[in-house]
Motif scaffolding. Structure first.
Motif, short mmCIF file in Angstrom:
data_model
loop_
_atom_site.label_atom_id
_atom_site.label_comp_id
_atom_site.label_asym_id
_atom_site.label_seq_id
_atom_site.Cartn_x
_atom_site.Cartn_y
_atom_site.Cartn_z
N LYS A 29 -5.88 1.92 16.79
CA LYS A 29 -6.22 1.16 15.59
C LYS A 29 -5.91 1.95 14.32
O LYS A 29 -5.47 1.40 13.32
CB LYS A 29 -7.71 0.78 15.62
CG LYS A 29 -8.15 -0.09 14.48
CD LYS A 29 -9.62 -0.46 14.63
CE LYS A 29 -10.07 -1.31 13.46
NZ LYS A 29 -11.48 -1.66 13.57
N ARG A 30 -6.10 3.26 14.36
CA ARG A 30 -5.85 4.12 13.20
C ARG A 30 -4.38 4.55 13.10
O ARG A 30 -4.00 5.26 12.19
CB ARG A 30 -6.74 5.36 13.27
CG ARG A 30 -8.22 5.03 13.13
CD ARG A 30 -9.11 6.23 13.25
NE ARG A 30 -8.77 7.20 12.23
CZ ARG A 30 -8.98 8.51 12.37
NH1 ARG A 30 -9.52 8.99 13.46
NH2 ARG A 30 -8.63 9.34 11.40
N GLY A 31 -3.54 4.10 14.04
CA GLY A 31 -2.12 4.44 14.00
C GLY A 31 -1.83 5.86 14.46
O GLY A 31 -0.80 6.43 14.12
N LEU A 32 -2.73 6.44 15.26
CA LEU A 32 -2.57 7.82 15.71
C LEU A 32 -1.83 7.94 17.03
O LEU A 32 -1.46 9.03 17.43
CB LEU A 32 -3.94 8.50 15.81
CG LEU A 32 -4.74 8.56 14.51
CD1 LEU A 32 -6.13 9.14 14.77
CD2 LEU A 32 -3.99 9.37 13.46
N VAL A 33 -1.64 6.83 17.72
CA VAL A 33 -0.89 6.85 18.98
C VAL A 33 0.56 6.54 18.64
O VAL A 33 0.87 5.46 18.15
CB VAL A 33 -1.46 5.82 19.99
CG1 VAL A 33 -0.68 5.87 21.29
CG2 VAL A 33 -2.94 6.07 20.23
N THR A 34 1.43 7.50 18.87
CA THR A 34 2.84 7.32 18.50
C THR A 34 3.76 7.60 19.68
O THR A 34 3.43 8.38 20.58
CB THR A 34 3.23 8.27 17.34
OG1 THR A 34 3.05 9.62 17.76
CG2 THR A 34 2.41 8.00 16.11
N CYS A 35 4.90 6.96 19.65
CA CYS A 35 5.91 7.14 20.70
C CYS A 35 6.55 8.52 20.54
O CYS A 35 7.02 8.86 19.45
CB CYS A 35 6.97 6.05 20.59
SG CYS A 35 8.34 6.27 21.75
N PRO A 36 6.59 9.33 21.61
CA PRO A 36 7.22 10.64 21.50
C PRO A 36 8.74 10.58 21.35
O PRO A 36 9.35 11.54 20.91
CB PRO A 36 6.83 11.33 22.81
CG PRO A 36 6.54 10.22 23.76
CD PRO A 36 6.02 9.09 22.93
N ASN A 37 9.33 9.43 21.67
CA ASN A 37 10.78 9.29 21.56
C ASN A 37 11.24 8.91 20.16
O ASN A 37 12.20 9.45 19.64
CB ASN A 37 11.30 8.25 22.56
CG ASN A 37 11.09 8.68 23.98
OD1 ASN A 37 11.34 9.81 24.33
ND2 ASN A 37 10.57 7.79 24.80
N CYS A 38 10.53 7.93 19.54
CA CYS A 38 11.00 7.42 18.26
C CYS A 38 9.97 7.51 17.14
O CYS A 38 10.27 7.21 15.99
CB CYS A 38 11.47 5.97 18.41
SG CYS A 38 10.14 4.82 18.81
N GLY A 39 8.73 7.90 17.47
CA GLY A 39 7.70 8.03 16.46
C GLY A 39 7.03 6.72 16.06
O GLY A 39 6.20 6.70 15.17
N SER A 40 7.37 5.64 16.72
CA SER A 40 6.80 4.33 16.37
C SER A 40 5.30 4.32 16.63
O SER A 40 4.82 4.87 17.62
CB SER A 40 7.46 3.24 17.22
OG SER A 40 6.80 2.00 17.03
N THR A 41 4.55 3.69 15.73
CA THR A 41 3.11 3.51 15.94
C THR A 41 2.82 2.14 16.54
O THR A 41 1.67 1.81 16.79
CB THR A 41 2.33 3.65 14.62
OG1 THR A 41 2.82 2.68 13.70
CG2 THR A 41 2.47 5.04 14.05
N LYS A 42 3.86 1.35 16.76
CA LYS A 42 3.69 0.06 17.42
C LYS A 42 3.67 0.31 18.92
O LYS A 42 4.68 0.15 19.61
CB LYS A 42 4.81 -0.89 17.03
CG LYS A 42 4.79 -1.26 15.56
CD LYS A 42 5.93 -2.19 15.21
CE LYS A 42 5.91 -2.51 13.73
NZ LYS A 42 7.01 -3.37 13.35
#
Length: 156
Positions: A29-42
């Motif tokens: 919810k806070r946008g802290l989970v990000t994709c390690p490949n592209c940095g996306s927070t979606k």
């Protein structure tokens, strides 16, 4: 601890560990989970199967078994509760409402949001794309933004 299989909007799959389900929800919810490949927070949870304990006999027989054919390999699955199904429906309604009633500005989202916030252009509903750093900077400037939910059903 719980391990989730996650997937970003660009369909990169990865795993991450969390203290519990609530910890994942709070961080996402806070946008802290990000994709390690592209940095996306979606990022969203991907379907996964629970890992069940096995007896020693099952472990040894599994080691001896031949490699299964692709069609027979286990794939991650999950069951949704009624509450999760209702939440998913509400998120889809929210996203559909925004898409129907707002202008897609694509990658120009941070720029357009700033122009409206600082009175350089007419205020209107917009949606688009922003990196985690861009969204964080907008938030720090006092510009209200929120991630637009993307659901697995949208890719089917």
């Amino acid at each position: 601890m719980i391990r989730y299989t996650l997937r970003c909007a660009k369909d990169h799959h990865f795993e991450s560990w969390f203290a519990d389900s609530a910890a994942y929800d709070k961080q996402a919810k806070r946008g802290l989970v990000t994709c390690p490949n592209c940095g996306s927070t979606k990022v969203e949870k991907s379907l996964m199967a629970p890992q069940l304990g096995r007896t020693e006999r099952q472990k040894s027989s599994r080691k001896k078994a031949a490699t299964p054919a692709v069609a027979n390999e286990a794939s991650p699955i999950a069951m949704m509760s009624d509450g999760e199904r209702e939440l998913r429906t509400k998120l889809k309604e929210l996203r559909d409402h925004v898409v129907k009633n707002a202008t897609d500005v694509g990658a120009k989202f941070p720029e357009e949001a700033r122009k409206m916030h600082y009175g350089e252009s007419e205020t209107r509903s917009i949606y688009g794309e922003a990196s985690f750093d861009d969204a964080k900077a907008l938030h720090e400037e006092g510009i209200e933004v929120l991630p637009l939910p993307v659901l697995p059903d949208d890719r089917n």
